[in-house]
Write a protein that holds these residues in place. Structure first.
Motif: not given
Lengths: 100, 105
Positions: A15-18, A20-25, B24-25
């Motif tokens: 939940p601490h990640l946006y 769209r960042d997760v999508e990018h990752i 690590n993340e």
């Protein structure tokens, strides 16, 4: 499950990640696998499986409709071999409840 | 040219380099992605990743196999196997990359 659903699951767990960042990752991870194979490298993910490149030699093929001979050039195709742990999970998964 | 083998650590490193997330993340995220895909497949559900490829499950019926050493016939139990079908995008990138690499030698 499709990619957007996978991204959604990862996003919910982080939940601490946006979103769209997760999508990018997620895209970076799959992109890196493709890039490695494009360089001729292999990607081995223990327990999951290994991505490798297989070379298909040039050959003479035939147009099945006309029977005409055509030359098919050399090809390099991605190949995935399932890891042992995942292969076992596919087959023991159903008996999982019984074994406990 | 020798070919390298990449592992989880290399995938995590790509995330570190391109997003600047702590190492690590990044490792945990790579692990989570693989875990989610594995769990979905273990439940018998296919996984389709656009522009990458799709993982499907094929049910194999029982068939008669042979112990190659003794020639003895043994039944191979019915089982599920995982099949990966690369997307056209992946196939093209991998093929073009390797053709270019080989012609550069």
């Amino acid at each position: 499950m499709i990619k957007s659903e996978l991204i959604q699951k990862i996003a919910v767990a982080n939940p601490h990640l946006y979103h769209r960042d997760v999508e990018h990752i997620v895209n970076i991870i799959f992109d890196e696998i493709i890039e490695a194979l494009a360089r001729g490298d292999r990607v081995e993910l223990r327990g999951f499986g290994a991505f490798t490149v297989k070379r298909r030699a040039p050959r003479l093929g035939r147009n099945p409709r006309t029977g005409a001979t055509v030359s098919v050039s050399e090809k390099h195709v991605p190949f995935f071999k399932t890891g042992k742990e995942l292969r076992d999970r596919l087959n023991n998964g159903n008996h999982h409840d019984i074994s406990h | 040219m020798t070919s390298k083998t990449l592992t989880r650590a290399d995938l995590a490193e790509a995330v570190v380099e391109r997003i600047g997330l702590p190492r690590n993340e990044s490792q945990e995220l790579v692990e989570l992605v693989l875990k989610e895909i594995s769990s979905t497949l273990a439940e018998g559900e296919a996984v389709k990743l656009s522009s990458f490829g799709s993982f499907g499950i094929r049910e194999k019926r029982e068939r008669i196999g042979r112990n190659p050493k003794t020639g003895e016939e043994v039944p191979i139990t019915p089982r599920k196997v995982l099949v990966f079908r690369p997307s056209n995008i992946m196939k093209n990138r991998v093929n073009n990359g390797n053709i270019r690499r080989r012609s550069a030698i």
